[in-house]
Design an enzyme around this catalytic site. Structure first.
Site, short mmCIF file in Angstrom:
data_model
loop_
_atom_site.label_atom_id
_atom_site.label_comp_id
_atom_site.label_asym_id
_atom_site.label_seq_id
_atom_site.Cartn_x
_atom_site.Cartn_y
_atom_site.Cartn_z
N CYS A 672 0.85 -1.19 0.00
CA CYS A 672 0.00 0.00 0.00
C CYS A 672 0.89 1.25 0.00
CB CYS A 672 -0.87 0.02 1.24
SG CYS A 672 -2.16 -1.22 1.21
N CYS A 675 2.18 2.87 3.28
CA CYS A 675 2.93 1.98 4.17
C CYS A 675 4.17 1.41 3.50
CB CYS A 675 2.05 0.84 4.64
SG CYS A 675 0.60 1.38 5.54
N CYS A 700 1.87 -8.76 7.67
CA CYS A 700 0.55 -8.17 7.81
C CYS A 700 -0.51 -9.21 8.16
CB CYS A 700 0.15 -7.47 6.53
SG CYS A 700 0.14 -8.57 5.13
FE1 SF4 Z 1 -2.52 -1.26 3.51
FE2 SF4 Z 1 -2.07 -2.52 5.81
FE3 SF4 Z 1 -1.16 -0.05 5.37
FE4 SF4 Z 1 -3.75 -0.50 5.74
S1 SF4 Z 1 -2.10 -0.80 7.21
S2 SF4 Z 1 -2.86 0.83 4.21
S3 SF4 Z 1 -3.96 -2.43 4.64
S4 SF4 Z 1 -0.55 -1.92 4.32
#
Ligand code: SF4
Length: 707
Positions: A672, A675, A700
């Site tokens: 993402c 992140c 994750c």
């Molecule tokens: Fe993506 Fe996980 Fe970041 Fe949420 S916390 S934006 S799902 S990587």
């Protein structure tokens, strides 16, 4: 005029086109997809097909106006179903066509819509090979929802192994396009299909009568983000062409010609070339192709160097090995299974029911062997699509049989190769049935005893049912691990496909590893469901690569999205970027956007392919090339597990694999956008993911369950 699209695949269904439909000339450059339309008789199937024909421009000028005028003269409002009635009448008068197959064009595909009014007949045609469907539209009436017959139609698709299904929720106009009613049916149908191991490619709200949702979205369905029916037809993946499957050359005869021993047969699938390494199955004798012969001698042009599926050829080999009629020449890297036992779904034609202990002759290609029926399960009356509850298969009924062959036969599961996965049964000297091979077991599977015996029995045994307990899954993974470790990544994927019947899912996040795996899967088309988890927070570059990869490989990459309600609740609770606040908040976000959608993506799957590599992190080093996931009742394969980053880069550049431009900007891993960051030289590969967290806490949850 006669317009068979593919006479070899449809021996019983050549279609004559005359006055009623616009002549349809298939375009060799465009993919052809066959879509069966199933649904309850009153749920609007004829209306939908009539409307689709119109929207796709398949009707000749004036046809609609004529029908409308006839309706007006009779004082009746025009109905789209009249169109099919008119075609039917013309057929009955010998004028026009077999309305069971209707051809149309979408922007990207030539489509054959197969109307299945009598599903018993359709089932027989599919199982015996007279008809093929690559995908299905399953129609549901919005007011009535899924009825018993709708569930049976889902079961019919499951029996036939049709994996691509879109649910069309019709007559939405009568409910004012009520989103709540639609979502209730969507949830009901998704759950019903999941129970059969099917995941709908889309659930589409439509009114076939008004055309809303068929070729265009209605303003009343602004809440719906998925495809129209026509766009869905465009998105279905066509069946792989025989030439693109693994080499299968069933031997018909051996001729001695001067000093040459010429092996003759018809290439059922794949390609063969001089110098190719082959295996003669079922004995697995290796050799190389020395020449491809032609008659008369081709002088002055040189002898052919290669041949492809559909051609009859004579070949010579570079060494003297025993070959006879019934053997199958296979690609050395992807041979057929030397089956000693197999499971098949068969349609039984003989008046005398097929029973356990029955002695039959099994024919596959040019080979045959006496066989004994060891098990019978799931005998079904196809008229009712209801279980017989019996351990015999009655005349014109369907069932799953396990048979033991006196001599091994070279075969594939039908899901991997429709041709070599088809079996004919003889009983009392007559052809008495036919069907699809679901799973095979090799000759040496029962040589040793005890735990080792069970482990080895899994290798070469396709498991159509995954009602395996944790022990059995673990045993299967242990048995596969040493076999797969010795293979290339492409062979690992192909082997898993051979070992597991049913759905295999490859999850991609469009990283370097994922693109290499996508390339390998697309090269050998292993009938694997390619899925991405669209978290809604991906980089623009990733979305662009997604579209590019679909175009490049001609494959659909299915998106699974977070549940709308969960997402709303998450953002209300912790804000859109709340994941920075604490590890718990980050895990909550990953759970909603990734982990829960992953579970839906894997629902009903027997296998999962992912792009983990051992050298990516200390945590991943503890994982495995192949692992059992008992909670998910599947086997997980990481085909690049032992590859280095250098190997990945070399493969990508040698094979022109499209990659994410973020890699050139220092991103080692793609996730993402909020992140993920680029890494500095010398940092570990996963340093750019959730960089604010401790190293050992950086997964994750997607890959947490391998055992
Ligand atoms: Fe993506 Fe996980 Fe970041 Fe949420 S916390 S934006 S799902 S990587």
């Amino acid at each position: 005029m006669i317009a068979p699209l593919n006479a070899e695949r449809e021996p019983a269904m050549n279609v004559q086109l005359s006055g009623c439909l616009r002549p349809f000339a298939p375009d060799a450059a465009r993919a052809l997809v066959r879509v069966v339309v199933v649904g309850h008789v009153d749920h609007g199937k004829s209306t939908l097909i009539g409307r689709l024909l119109h929207e796709a421009g398949g009707l000749p000028e004036g046809k609609l106006a004529t029908l409308a005028a006839v309706s007006a003269r009779r004082g009746m409002p025009f109905e789209w179903s009249f169109l099919l009635d008119a075609l039917q009448t013309e057929r009955d008068q010998g004028i026009t066509i077999d309305t069971s197959q209707i051809r149309l064009r979408t922007p990207a595909r030539d489509v054959v819509l197969i109307d299945a009014p009598g599903h018993a007949e359709f089932l027989r045609n599919m199982i015996t090979g007279a008809a093929q469907a690559d995908a299905a539209l399953l129609l549901v009436d919005a007011a009535e929802g899924a009825r018993e017959q709708t569930r049976r139609h889902g079961y019919l698709l499951h029996l036939l192994g049709v994996r691509q299904v879109a649910v069309v929720v019709n007559k939405m106009d009568r409910l004012g396009f009520d989103p709540d009613r639609f979502r209730a049916i969507e949830a009901e149908m998704t759950a019903a299909l999941a129970g059969l191991g099917l995941t709908p490619a889309a659930v589409i709200p439509v009114s076939a009568r008004t055309g809303d949702g068929v070729a265009r979205h209605a303003s009343a369905t602004a809440w719906y983000r998925g495809p129209t029916v026509l766009a869905m037809l465009d998105a279905f993946s066509p069946a792989k062409a025989p030439a693109d499957l693994a080499l299968r050359l069933p031997v018909q005869a051996i001729y001695k010609f001067d000093h040459r021993r010429i092996i003759a047969g018809r290439l059922e699938s794949g390609r063969i070339g001089v110098g190719d390494e082959i295996l003669v199955m079922p004995a697995a004798k290796p050799a190389r192709v020395r020449s491809i012969e032609s008659w008369p001698a081709p002088a002055p042009s040189p002898a052919p160097r290669a041949a492809t599926a559909g051609q009859s050829v004579g070949i010579t080999l570079d060494r003297e090995i025993f070959v006879e009629r019934g053997h199958v020449i296979c690609a050395a890297a992807r041979p057929a299974a030397p089956a000693k036992r197999l499971r098949a779904r068969v349609f039984w034609l003989d008046r005398q029911p097929l029973a356990v202990g029955g002695e039959i002759v099994a024919r596959i290609g040019t080979a045959s062997s006496p066989a004994v029926v060891r098990t019978i399960e799931d005998a079904v009356d196809p008229g009712l699509l209801a279980s017989d509850g019996a351990d015999v298969i009655e005349q014109n009924h369907v069932g799953e049989i396990g048979i033991e062959l006196r001599q091994p036969l070279a075969t594939d599961a039908h899901a991997a190769d429709p041709n070599s996965g088809r079996i004919v049964l003889e009983f009392g000297g007559r052809i008495a049935g036919g069907g699809l091979v679901l799973a095979t077991e090799t000759a040496d599977a029962h040589a040793p005893s005890g735990r080792r015996a069970r482990d080895q029995a899994f290798v070469g045994t396709r498991t159509a049912r995954m009602d395996l307990d944790a022990d059995a899954l673990g045993a299967m993974a242990s048995a596969l691990a040493p076999v797969l470790a010795a293979l290339s990544p492409a062979q690992r994927i192909a082997s898993l496909r051979r070992e597991l019947a049913g759905k295999i899912v490859f999850t991609t996040s469009f990283g370097l590893e994922d693109q290499v795996i996508l390339h390998l899967i697309s090269q050998q088309d292993d009938n694997i469901d390619i899925v991405t988890l669209d978290t809604g927070r991906l980089f623009p570059e990733t979305y662009a690569l997604w579209a590019q990869a679909e175009r490049h490989y001609g494959r659909t990459i299915r998106a699974v999205y977070p549940r709308h309600d969960d997402l709303e609740a998450l953002v209300a609770r912790q804000g859109i970027d709340g994941f920075h606040r604490s590890r718990e908040a980050r895990i909550a976000c990953c759970n909603v956007r990734k982990v829960e959608p992953l579970e839906r993506a894997l629902a009903g799957a027997r296998g999962w392919i992912a792009g983990l590599r051992a050298e990516q992190s200390a945590h991943r080093r503890d994982m495995a090339l192949v692992a059992a996931e008992p909670d998910r009742a599947l086997i997980k394969l990481n085909p690049l597990f032992d590859w280095t980053r250098e190997q990945l880069l070399a493969f990508v550049s040698a094979n022109d694999v499209p990659v994410n431009p973020l890699h050139a900007r220092g991103f080692a891993s793609i996730g993402c956008a909020p992140c993920t960051r680029a890494i500095a030289p010398g940092e570990p590969e996963r340093a750019g993911r959730w960089w604010w967290e401790e190293e050992q806490k950086k997964e994750c949850g997607l890959h947490a369950r391998s055992s």
